[in-house]
Design an enzyme around this catalytic site. Structure first.
Site, PDB file in Angstrom:
ATOM      1  N   LYS A 195     -31.196  35.233  10.987  1.00 31.48           N
ATOM      2  CA  LYS A 195     -29.903  34.580  10.749  1.00 31.48           C
ATOM      3  C   LYS A 195     -29.958  33.748   9.459  1.00 31.48           C
ATOM      4  CE  LYS A 195     -27.187  31.562  13.575  1.00 31.48           C
ATOM      5  NZ  LYS A 195     -27.260  30.952  14.904  1.00 31.48           N
TER       6      LYS A 195
ATOM      7  N   LYS B 238     -15.672  28.450  14.905  1.00 30.02           N
ATOM      8  CA  LYS B 238     -15.363  28.172  13.491  1.00 30.02           C
ATOM      9  C   LYS B 238     -15.257  29.434  12.629  1.00 30.02           C
ATOM     10  CE  LYS B 238     -17.130  23.468  13.032  1.00 30.02           C
ATOM     11  NZ  LYS B 238     -18.104  22.577  12.405  1.00 30.02           N
TER      12      LYS B 238
ATOM     13  N   LEU C  22     -27.218  15.533  11.233  1.00 23.83           N
ATOM     14  CA  LEU C  22     -25.791  15.684  11.504  1.00 23.83           C
ATOM     15  C   LEU C  22     -25.371  15.169  12.880  1.00 23.83           C
ATOM     16  CD1 LEU C  22     -26.096  17.517   8.986  1.00 23.83           C
ATOM     17  CD2 LEU C  22     -24.315  18.928   9.940  1.00 23.83           C
TER      18      LEU C  22
ATOM     19  N   GLY D 196     -24.843  11.465  11.517  1.00 23.46           N
ATOM     20  CA  GLY D 196     -23.640  12.254  11.240  1.00 23.46           C
ATOM     21  C   GLY D 196     -22.323  11.530  11.465  1.00 23.46           C
TER      22      GLY D 196
HETATM   23  N1  LIG Z   1     -21.387  14.963  12.219  1.00 20.75           N
HETATM   24  C1  LIG Z   1     -20.496  15.918  12.226  1.00 20.75           C
HETATM   25  O1  LIG Z   1     -19.332  15.741  11.871  1.00 20.75           O
HETATM   26  C2  LIG Z   1     -20.908  17.303  12.632  1.00 20.75           C
HETATM   27  C3  LIG Z   1     -20.131  18.412  12.263  1.00 20.75           C
HETATM   28  C4  LIG Z   1     -20.566  19.686  12.626  1.00 20.75           C
HETATM   29  C5  LIG Z   1     -21.730  19.830  13.376  1.00 20.75           C
HETATM   30  N2  LIG Z   1     -22.450  18.721  13.721  1.00 20.75           N
HETATM   31  C6  LIG Z   1     -23.686  18.842  14.491  1.00 20.75           C
HETATM   32  O2  LIG Z   1     -24.558  19.755  13.853  1.00 20.75           O
HETATM   33  C7  LIG Z   1     -25.320  20.475  14.818  1.00 20.75           C
HETATM   34  C8  LIG Z   1     -25.196  21.979  14.550  1.00 20.75           C
HETATM   35  O3  LIG Z   1     -23.849  22.393  14.739  1.00 20.75           O
HETATM   36  P1  LIG Z   1     -23.374  23.898  14.429  1.00 20.75           P
HETATM   37  O4  LIG Z   1     -21.895  23.888  14.519  1.00 20.75           O
HETATM   38  O5  LIG Z   1     -24.027  24.397  13.189  1.00 20.75           O
HETATM   39  O6  LIG Z   1     -23.987  24.680  15.684  1.00 20.75           O
HETATM   40  P2  LIG Z   1     -24.370  26.225  15.771  1.00 20.75           P
HETATM   41  O7  LIG Z   1     -23.565  27.041  14.824  1.00 20.75           O
HETATM   42  O8  LIG Z   1     -24.331  26.531  17.215  1.00 20.75           O
HETATM   43  O9  LIG Z   1     -25.915  26.283  15.251  1.00 20.75           O
HETATM   44  C9  LIG Z   1     -26.946  25.702  16.000  1.00 20.75           C
HETATM   45  C10 LIG Z   1     -28.254  25.716  15.233  1.00 20.75           C
HETATM   46  O10 LIG Z   1     -29.240  25.019  16.012  1.00 20.75           O
HETATM   47  C11 LIG Z   1     -30.347  25.902  16.287  1.00 20.75           C
HETATM   48  N3  LIG Z   1     -30.847  25.631  17.639  1.00 20.75           N
HETATM   49  C12 LIG Z   1     -30.112  25.344  18.738  1.00 20.75           C
HETATM   50  N4  LIG Z   1     -30.927  25.141  19.797  1.00 20.75           N
HETATM   51  C13 LIG Z   1     -32.201  25.305  19.358  1.00 20.75           C
HETATM   52  C14 LIG Z   1     -33.487  25.237  19.977  1.00 20.75           C
HETATM   53  N5  LIG Z   1     -33.625  24.927  21.271  1.00 20.75           N
HETATM   54  N6  LIG Z   1     -34.573  25.453  19.216  1.00 20.75           N
HETATM   55  C15 LIG Z   1     -34.449  25.726  17.896  1.00 20.75           C
HETATM   56  N7  LIG Z   1     -33.265  25.814  17.252  1.00 20.75           N
HETATM   57  C16 LIG Z   1     -32.155  25.610  17.966  1.00 20.75           C
HETATM   58  C17 LIG Z   1     -29.774  27.303  16.172  1.00 20.75           C
HETATM   59  O11 LIG Z   1     -30.836  28.197  15.896  1.00 20.75           O
HETATM   60  P3  LIG Z   1     -30.699  29.788  16.134  1.00 20.75           P
HETATM   61  O12 LIG Z   1     -30.001  30.338  14.927  1.00 20.75           O
HETATM   62  O13 LIG Z   1     -32.097  30.240  16.261  1.00 20.75           O
HETATM   63  O14 LIG Z   1     -29.902  29.951  17.398  1.00 20.75           O
HETATM   64  C18 LIG Z   1     -28.798  27.122  14.985  1.00 20.75           C
HETATM   65  O15 LIG Z   1     -29.501  27.118  13.771  1.00 20.75           O
HETATM   66  C19 LIG Z   1     -24.782  20.041  16.175  1.00 20.75           C
HETATM   67  O16 LIG Z   1     -25.649  19.059  16.710  1.00 20.75           O
HETATM   68  C20 LIG Z   1     -23.431  19.442  15.856  1.00 20.75           C
HETATM   69  O17 LIG Z   1     -23.057  18.431  16.789  1.00 20.75           O
HETATM   70  C21 LIG Z   1     -22.074  17.472  13.359  1.00 20.75           C
END
Ligand SMILES: NC(=O)c1ccc[n+]([C@@H]2O[C@H](COP(=O)([O-])OP(=O)(O)OC[C@H]3O[C@@H](n4cnc5c(N)ncnc54)[C@H](OP(=O)(O)O)[C@@H]3O)[C@@H](O)[C@H]2O)c1
Length: 284
Positions: free
Chosen positions: A158, A65, A225, A247
């Site tokens: 971050k 993104k 989400l 979400g």
């Molecule tokens: N409903 C919808 O339309 C929609 C749209 C977009 C996203 N989403 C959902 O939103 C979520 C986040 O998406 P994103 O695009 O923001 O992903 P991203 O940019 O990869 O960010 C992931 C986030 O989750 C944290 N994280 C991941 N694994 C973790 C763990 N084991 N322990 C603690 N923290 C963890 C990461 O922390 P760090 O910074 O420490 O790595 C980061 O803050 C996903 O589940 C996605 O499916 C839904």
């Protein structure tokens, strides 16, 4: 035949093709929506291989993104402020315009929760996560009158970077950053009106945070989400009598907005929602 895509990594379970193809069929549009699962390093070659005359546009998900922004002709101010694009429209001559429809999805979900009304906005909001979705959530909140936010993230640096960026563009904002721990969660929950969970993997029973909502006020609203199934996060919040939403509405709203951007036609929202609901094990 026109084409649209979702590009991302590890996207084989995405609901987007089912939702978009149902919409194309319903509206009699001769187009298909396909998945393009890319490696981190193959974005550039994918973009240069696109058949621009066939492609009306594409959606972008994690981890592209932010990176996609380098390859676009224009980026609207909303995407610029969020720092992420999830929808690209390709027009004649191969111009690529970047937009962010996650914004619309978050706004409509917060509306259904009643979280964009006057009094709700006076209270603090907590955002869990500091990735792309958290970034869009923070922007929506600041743009819609919230000023007190707490961001909790595993990687504190971050979250700090995110908070510095938004505090400098929204001068009245006060964004507190804390580590993702039970102690901090319990402390923050007490005076917050809204909690948004933007940590990936929230459907897992291995959710990275021990959850305790017992100190939350009864009017606190919870938005997770994730949308694949009822998450531990939402289940725990509901056990404490809190108002929750997943979400799915965000997913369908962003999909419908993308459809409208590509086709110039009004999206068949109800059909897109019922198609999405059929494919998941939870409802809004
Ligand atoms: N409903 C919808 O339309 C929609 C749209 C977009 C996203 N989403 C959902 O939103 C979520 C986040 O998406 P994103 O695009 O923001 O992903 P991203 O940019 O990869 O960010 C992931 C986030 O989750 C944290 N994280 C991941 N694994 C973790 C763990 N084991 N322990 C603690 N923290 C963890 C990461 O922390 P760090 O910074 O420490 O790595 C980061 O803050 C996903 O589940 C996605 O499916 C839904």
């Amino acid at each position: 035949l026109k084409r649209a895509f979702l590009i991302g990594k590890g996207i084989s379970n995405s609901l987007s093709p089912i939702i978009q193809n149902a919409a194309f069929r319903k509206m009699g549009i001769d187009a298909t929506y396909e998945l393009e699962d890319l490696n981190r390093r193959s974005l550039k070659s994918f973009i240069s291989s696109l058949k621009l005359t066939d492609t009306i546009g594409f959606n972008v998900t994690s981890p592209f993104k932010e990176e996609i922004m380098r390859y676009l002709t224009t980026i609207d101010s909303r995407s610029e402020n969020i720092g992420a694009v999830n929808t690209v429209k390709i027009s004649n001559g191969g111009r690529m315009a970047g937009l962010n429809t996650d914004y619309d999805g978050i706004v409509s979900t917060l509306r259904t929760l009643g979280s964009l009304r006057g009094s709700a906005k006076q209270r603090k909001a907590i955002i869990l996560g500091a990735g792309g979705a958290a970034r869009a959530s923070v922007y929506v909140l600041l743009k819609n009158g919230y000023s007190k936010l707490t961001i909790m993230n595993r990687t504190v640096a971050k979250a700090k970077e995110l908070s510095n960026q938004f505090e400098s563009s929204f001068h009245n904002s006060n964004i507190n950053v804390v580590p993702l721990t039970k102690t901090e969660f319990v402390k923050s929950v007490q005076d917050s009106g809204l909690i948004i969970n933007a940590i990936s993997g929230s459907n897992s029973k291995f959710y990275p945070l021990k959850l305790d909502f017992s100190g939350a006020a009864t009017e606190t609203a919870i938005f997770d989400l994730g949308y694949k199934e009822d998450s531990l996060f939402l289940k725990t919040a509901r056990k404490n009598g809190l108002k929750t939403v997943n979400g799915l509405l965000m997913l369908v709203t962003q999909a419908a907005k993308s459809f409208e951007i590509w086709t110039g036609r009004k999206a068949p929202f109800k059909l897109m929602m019922s198609t999405a609901k059929r494919e998941t094990r939870c409802s809004v």
